[in-house]
Design an enzyme around this catalytic site. Structure first.
Site, PDB file in Angstrom:
ATOM      1  N   GLU A  53       2.514 -10.345 -19.951  1.00 16.43           N
ATOM      2  CA  GLU A  53       3.262 -11.451 -20.560  1.00 16.43           C
ATOM      3  C   GLU A  53       4.169 -10.932 -21.680  1.00 16.43           C
ATOM      4  OE1 GLU A  53       0.037 -11.101 -20.016  1.00 16.43           O
ATOM      5  OE2 GLU A  53      -1.031 -13.017 -19.886  1.00 16.43           O
ATOM      6  N   CYS A  76      -4.573 -13.924 -22.095  1.00 18.40           N
ATOM      7  CA  CYS A  76      -5.733 -13.744 -22.977  1.00 18.40           C
ATOM      8  C   CYS A  76      -5.519 -14.494 -24.280  1.00 18.40           C
ATOM      9  CB  CYS A  76      -5.983 -12.258 -23.232  1.00 18.40           C
ATOM     10  SG  CYS A  76      -4.630 -11.456 -24.099  1.00 18.40           S
ATOM     11  N   ASP A 201     -17.333  21.225   2.982  1.00 17.20           N
ATOM     12  CA  ASP A 201     -15.872  21.048   3.120  1.00 17.20           C
ATOM     13  C   ASP A 201     -15.076  21.679   1.987  1.00 17.20           C
ATOM     14  OD1 ASP A 201     -16.597  19.543   5.263  1.00 17.20           O
ATOM     15  OD2 ASP A 201     -16.130  17.600   4.366  1.00 17.20           O
ATOM     16  N   SER A 302     -28.271   6.347   0.988  1.00 17.52           N
ATOM     17  CA  SER A 302     -28.937   6.002  -0.283  1.00 17.52           C
ATOM     18  C   SER A 302     -28.234   4.839  -0.968  1.00 17.52           C
ATOM     19  CB  SER A 302     -28.942   7.199  -1.231  1.00 17.52           C
ATOM     20  OG  SER A 302     -29.695   8.245  -0.717  1.00 17.52           O
TER      21      SER A 302
HETATM   22  N1  LIG Z   1     -15.835  12.444   8.415  1.00 18.30           N
HETATM   23  C1  LIG Z   1     -16.059  12.046   7.187  1.00 18.30           C
HETATM   24  O1  LIG Z   1     -15.599  10.990   6.765  1.00 18.30           O
HETATM   25  C2  LIG Z   1     -16.892  12.910   6.280  1.00 18.30           C
HETATM   26  C3  LIG Z   1     -16.888  12.651   4.889  1.00 18.30           C
HETATM   27  C4  LIG Z   1     -17.695  13.430   4.078  1.00 18.30           C
HETATM   28  C5  LIG Z   1     -18.496  14.400   4.624  1.00 18.30           C
HETATM   29  N2  LIG Z   1     -18.439  14.617   5.954  1.00 18.30           N
HETATM   30  C6  LIG Z   1     -19.295  15.668   6.569  1.00 18.30           C
HETATM   31  O2  LIG Z   1     -20.633  15.359   6.245  1.00 18.30           O
HETATM   32  C7  LIG Z   1     -21.343  16.571   6.129  1.00 18.30           C
HETATM   33  C8  LIG Z   1     -22.114  16.590   4.806  1.00 18.30           C
HETATM   34  O3  LIG Z   1     -23.085  15.586   4.898  1.00 18.30           O
HETATM   35  P1  LIG Z   1     -24.161  15.378   3.774  1.00 18.30           P
HETATM   36  O4  LIG Z   1     -24.946  14.181   4.175  1.00 18.30           O
HETATM   37  O5  LIG Z   1     -24.873  16.634   3.499  1.00 18.30           O
HETATM   38  O6  LIG Z   1     -23.210  15.072   2.514  1.00 18.30           O
HETATM   39  P2  LIG Z   1     -23.353  14.176   1.217  1.00 18.30           P
HETATM   40  O7  LIG Z   1     -24.016  12.886   1.532  1.00 18.30           O
HETATM   41  O8  LIG Z   1     -21.995  14.103   0.621  1.00 18.30           O
HETATM   42  O9  LIG Z   1     -24.284  15.038   0.259  1.00 18.30           O
HETATM   43  C9  LIG Z   1     -25.665  14.967   0.383  1.00 18.30           C
HETATM   44  C10 LIG Z   1     -26.346  15.540  -0.822  1.00 18.30           C
HETATM   45  O10 LIG Z   1     -26.074  14.771  -1.980  1.00 18.30           O
HETATM   46  C11 LIG Z   1     -27.109  14.992  -2.907  1.00 18.30           C
HETATM   47  N3  LIG Z   1     -27.548  13.782  -3.554  1.00 18.30           N
HETATM   48  C12 LIG Z   1     -27.706  13.618  -4.894  1.00 18.30           C
HETATM   49  N4  LIG Z   1     -28.194  12.413  -5.161  1.00 18.30           N
HETATM   50  C13 LIG Z   1     -28.367  11.784  -3.980  1.00 18.30           C
HETATM   51  C14 LIG Z   1     -28.902  10.511  -3.632  1.00 18.30           C
HETATM   52  N5  LIG Z   1     -29.336   9.643  -4.541  1.00 18.30           N
HETATM   53  N6  LIG Z   1     -28.980  10.199  -2.333  1.00 18.30           N
HETATM   54  C15 LIG Z   1     -28.546  11.060  -1.384  1.00 18.30           C
HETATM   55  N7  LIG Z   1     -28.046  12.278  -1.651  1.00 18.30           N
HETATM   56  C16 LIG Z   1     -27.961  12.646  -2.951  1.00 18.30           C
HETATM   57  C17 LIG Z   1     -28.289  15.568  -2.116  1.00 18.30           C
HETATM   58  O11 LIG Z   1     -28.560  16.891  -2.530  1.00 18.30           O
HETATM   59  P3  LIG Z   1     -29.321  17.145  -3.925  1.00 18.30           P
HETATM   60  O12 LIG Z   1     -30.342  16.065  -4.067  1.00 18.30           O
HETATM   61  O13 LIG Z   1     -29.884  18.497  -3.828  1.00 18.30           O
HETATM   62  O14 LIG Z   1     -28.269  17.070  -4.957  1.00 18.30           O
HETATM   63  C18 LIG Z   1     -27.828  15.548  -0.684  1.00 18.30           C
HETATM   64  O15 LIG Z   1     -28.287  16.618   0.078  1.00 18.30           O
HETATM   65  C19 LIG Z   1     -20.347  17.699   6.228  1.00 18.30           C
HETATM   66  O16 LIG Z   1     -20.405  18.242   7.506  1.00 18.30           O
HETATM   67  C20 LIG Z   1     -19.034  17.031   5.999  1.00 18.30           C
HETATM   68  O17 LIG Z   1     -17.990  17.681   6.694  1.00 18.30           O
HETATM   69  C21 LIG Z   1     -17.681  13.900   6.796  1.00 18.30           C
END
Ligand SMILES: NC(=O)c1ccc[n+]([C@@H]2O[C@H](COP(=O)([O-])OP(=O)(O)OC[C@H]3O[C@@H](n4cnc5c(N)ncnc54)[C@H](OP(=O)(O)O)[C@@H]3O)[C@@H](O)[C@H]2O)c1
Length: 364
Positions: A53, A76, A201, A302
């Site tokens: 505004e 506001c 990645d 999660s």
């Molecule tokens: N096509 C798509 O759109 C796309 C997008 C992203 C990824 N990807 C692919 O997905 C794959 C990776 O998958 P991902 O499942 O391992 O990846 P992510 O979900 O990004 O990471 C998982 C990790 O996050 C950590 N984390 C921390 N707090 C968490 C919580 N509260 N809940 C869950 N995880 C938590 C965990 O390790 P810690 O607990 O040890 O920290 C867990 O192992 C790769 O191959 C990637 O290329 C594809």
């Protein structure tokens, strides 16, 4: 003939120019009209800057006395980073104000309208309300909950895989769908992934749009602080604000990351990972109103399990990957029956060459 809706549409388009710059403030646009001519217009350009505004009043080419103002959000009436807009409107001599959305911020919430009416200004509310409301989905959610609005975005193949059996996911969709992702990144205040995606990645997670690229804050969920020091995320954290959310309290493990420019957010622990509810509360406190989650299926599960997801963007690319061990968009233990799934409402479908984007709102 007065084109009220046309003027409000102009104000809406102006408001959108603030995308990526004003969070956690709302997007707002304003147009001032006298004798059917726009004599001034403006929008909220950046957090802490002049409100729409006042911008519109400042830009008036002739006196706004007796003019009408079209503003997308209720003006506001309180002193924040800027003095109240309702006061500026009263002082300007404007005699009618058309408002799109009401402002649910407890400090405003109808008071802006009342202040104008008390000063004998005619106020018309609800003009293009739906369009104006949709400008500020993030702001309305943030004001109501003090937590960020969460969108899960993933790209999957026709057979529902987000990566191959060897973990490769670049690229499932084509260039024009990926360009849309970059435009969307700009609308969110932060992007979040799990450390699994960083390992596999090594993404930068920046915003590579042609028009004025602003990269959102990056948040990595990393319970035990395993993010590689040589990852692109850590190596670019002086240029793009980066938070590592962790349960690790060992300060000697924090400091190497901090030296590279990362900030550490220590959260409570839940089921062996960072506690996502605690994280959302902390992100809300530091003013993050919106999160674009581009993680893998582990983090996605999660977030869904904790009822923290508001919206889903599912891209379907024209490929298949197959493979029993190839990951899907939602992992974890999964729901037992289809009836256990959260309820979704389809809100948008778009095509990008051979790819499709499906968007869903979670019904609470
Ligand atoms: N096509 C798509 O759109 C796309 C997008 C992203 C990824 N990807 C692919 O997905 C794959 C990776 O998958 P991902 O499942 O391992 O990846 P992510 O979900 O990004 O990471 C998982 C990790 O996050 C950590 N984390 C921390 N707090 C968490 C919580 N509260 N809940 C869950 N995880 C938590 C965990 O390790 P810690 O607990 O040890 O920290 C867990 O192992 C790769 O191959 C990637 O290329 C594809």
């Amino acid at each position: 003939m007065v084109f009220h809706e046309t003027y409000m549409k102009t104000a809406i388009e102006l408001a959108k120019k603030g995308e990526g710059y004003v969070s956690p403030n709302p997007l707002v646009g304003a147009v001032i009209v006298k004798d059917d001519i726009i004599i001034g217009s403006g929008y909220h350009t950046k957090y802490g800057g002049l409100h729409a505004e006042r911008e519109a009043l400042k830009n008036c080419r002739t006196s706004p006395k007796g003019a009408s103002m079209y503003v997308t959000l209720e003006p506001c009436s309180h002193y924040g980073k800027q003095p109240p807009c309702a006061l500026a409107i009263i002082e300007s001599g404007i005699d009618t104000v058309y408002i799109g959305s009401s402002d649910p911020n407890p400090e405003v919430n109808g008071k802006g309208i009342q202040v104008l009416r008390d000063a004998n200004i005619k106020v018309v509310t609800g003009l293009l309300k739906e369009e104006c409301d949709s400008l500020n989905t993030f702001f309305f959610h943030y004001i109501a909950t003090n937590r960020p609005y969460v969108t899960l975005k993933f790209a999957m193949t026709i057979d529902g895989k987000i990566a191959s059996h060897s973990g490769k996911s670049q690229w499932i969709t084509g260039e024009s769908a990926r360009a849309q992702v970059h435009r969307d990144r700009k609308r969110y205040q932060a992007i979040m992934v799990g450390v699994g995606t960083v390992f596999q990645d090594n993404p930068v997670l920046n915003c590579r749009t042609k028009e004025n690229p602003v990269s959102p804050i990056r948040i990595i969920c990393d319970t035990k602080l395993r993010t590689p020091m040589n990852s692109k995320i850590v190596q670019t954290s002086k240029e793009i604000p980066t938070y590592l959310a962790t349960c690790c309290t060992d300060k000697s493990k924090h400091s190497p990351y901090e030296m590279y420019g990362c900030s550490i957010l220590v959260t409570k622990q839940q089921n062996g990972h960072i506690d996502l509810n605690d994280l959302m509360q902390q992100l809300g406190k530091i003013g993050i109103d919106s999160l674009f989650v581009e993680g893998g299926g582990t983090l996605n599960w999660s977030l869904l399990q904790e009822n923290l997801v508001n919206h889903i963007q599912c891209y379907i690319g024209n490929k298949v990957l197959g493979g029993q061990s190839a990951k899907t968009a939602i992992l974890g233990t999964g729901f037992d029956t289809p009836n256990d799934s959260p309820a979704f409402k389809l809100s948008n479908i778009m095509c990008f060459d051979e790819d499709i984007l499906l968007e869903y709102d979670i019904i609470t």
